[in-house]
Design a protein around this motif. Structure first.
Motif, PDB file in Angstrom:
ATOM      1  N   THR A  94      -7.513  12.727  -0.757  1.00 58.68           N
ATOM      2  CA  THR A  94      -7.787  13.029  -2.170  1.00 58.68           C
ATOM      3  C   THR A  94      -9.201  13.549  -2.383  1.00 58.68           C
ATOM      4  OG1 THR A  94      -6.176  11.394  -2.956  1.00 58.68           O
ATOM      5  CG2 THR A  94      -7.921  12.027  -4.478  1.00 58.68           C
ATOM      6  N   ARG A 148      -1.313  13.753  -7.465  1.00 56.95           N
ATOM      7  CA  ARG A 148      -0.862  13.501  -6.104  1.00 56.95           C
ATOM      8  C   ARG A 148       0.397  12.640  -6.149  1.00 56.95           C
ATOM      9  NH1 ARG A 148      -4.477  11.574  -0.910  1.00 56.95           N
ATOM     10  NH2 ARG A 148      -2.791  11.791   0.622  1.00 56.95           N
ATOM     11  N   PHE A 156       0.378  17.277  -3.041  1.00 56.61           N
ATOM     12  CA  PHE A 156      -0.461  17.631  -4.183  1.00 56.61           C
ATOM     13  C   PHE A 156       0.269  18.678  -5.018  1.00 56.61           C
ATOM     14  CE2 PHE A 156      -3.705  16.634  -0.845  1.00 56.61           C
ATOM     15  CZ  PHE A 156      -4.186  15.475  -1.418  1.00 56.61           C
ATOM     16  N   ALA A 196      -6.389   9.791  -8.193  1.00 54.99           N
ATOM     17  CA  ALA A 196      -6.228  11.174  -7.748  1.00 54.99           C
ATOM     18  C   ALA A 196      -6.040  12.141  -8.908  1.00 54.99           C
ATOM     19  CB  ALA A 196      -5.046  11.288  -6.787  1.00 54.99           C
TER      20      ALA A 196
END
Length: 206
Positions: A94, A148, A156, A196
């Protein structure tokens, strides 16, 4: 990729009662997401690129050449970091993903506008409902959301629309949506890590 048109940021009630109202970035209906290949894991580069394309489409649509330049900037940044080349086929974390997004946002900014990567500021560990609420508020403000997907898959992607039951994706693998129920509960297939989450914000200078 360079198709002109006005971005529609809408919260509409469809004509049929069978479809729930959606909050979305209207450009997702006007342009297609750039896609990755079957053997690479370039979603860490293509997701911020696709999010930036959505955010700019209303006022300064990215041409194919402009998209290529941003992609190249992301690749150069990645290759300049330790373990960067391996990320093409092995994926990335991340933190590296956020760094690439910021690099590409800075590269896409110009004399008349600034593009920034914004992060949520939750008071504590948010619930899934709070995560979806933040996504909806971001989309209502015209800010595509980078998220994410973890657990059942590690990927992603970009959230471009949301209803009470689904999150619509602008995704480099072609996935069009995910059900919110698939992200809830200990037995859920997906998990959306709150740390994220990020979104692409465009502001005019002056």
């Amino acid at each position: 990729m360079g198709v002109s048109g006005k971005r529609r940021i809408t919260s509409t009630i469809p004509s049929t009662s069978l479809r729930p109202p959606a909050v979305e970035i209207g450009a997702r209906h006007q342009i297609e997401p750039l896609r990755q290949g079957e053997l690479d894991l370039l979603c860490g580069i293509l997701s911020p690129l696709n999010a930036i394309r959505l955010a700019l489409h209303a006022t300064a649509p990215l041409s194919r050449a402009g998209s290529k330049r941003l992609f190249e900037a992301g690749v150069r940044f990645l290759h300049g970091k330790s373990g960067g080349p391996e990320a093409v086929y092995a994926g990335m974390g991340t933190r590296r993903w956020h760094q690439i997004a910021k690099c590409m946002a800075e590269r896409a900014s110009g004399s008349s506008m600034t593009i920034e990567v914004e992060r949520p500021t939750f008071d504590a560990v948010p619930t899934v409902e709070q995560v979806f609420a933040w996504i909806e508020l971001s989309l209502a403000a015209g800010k595509p959301v980078l998220l994410r997907l973890a657990k059942g898959v590690d990927h992603f992607t970009v959230a471009a629309g949301i209803t009470a039951t689904r999150v619509f994706l602008f995704d480099s693998t072609g996935q069009s949506f995910l059900k919110q129920t698939s992200c809830r509960g200990s037995e859920s297939f997906y998990r959306i890590p709150p740390k994220a989450l990020a979104r692409i914000a465009v502001s005019r200078r002056g």
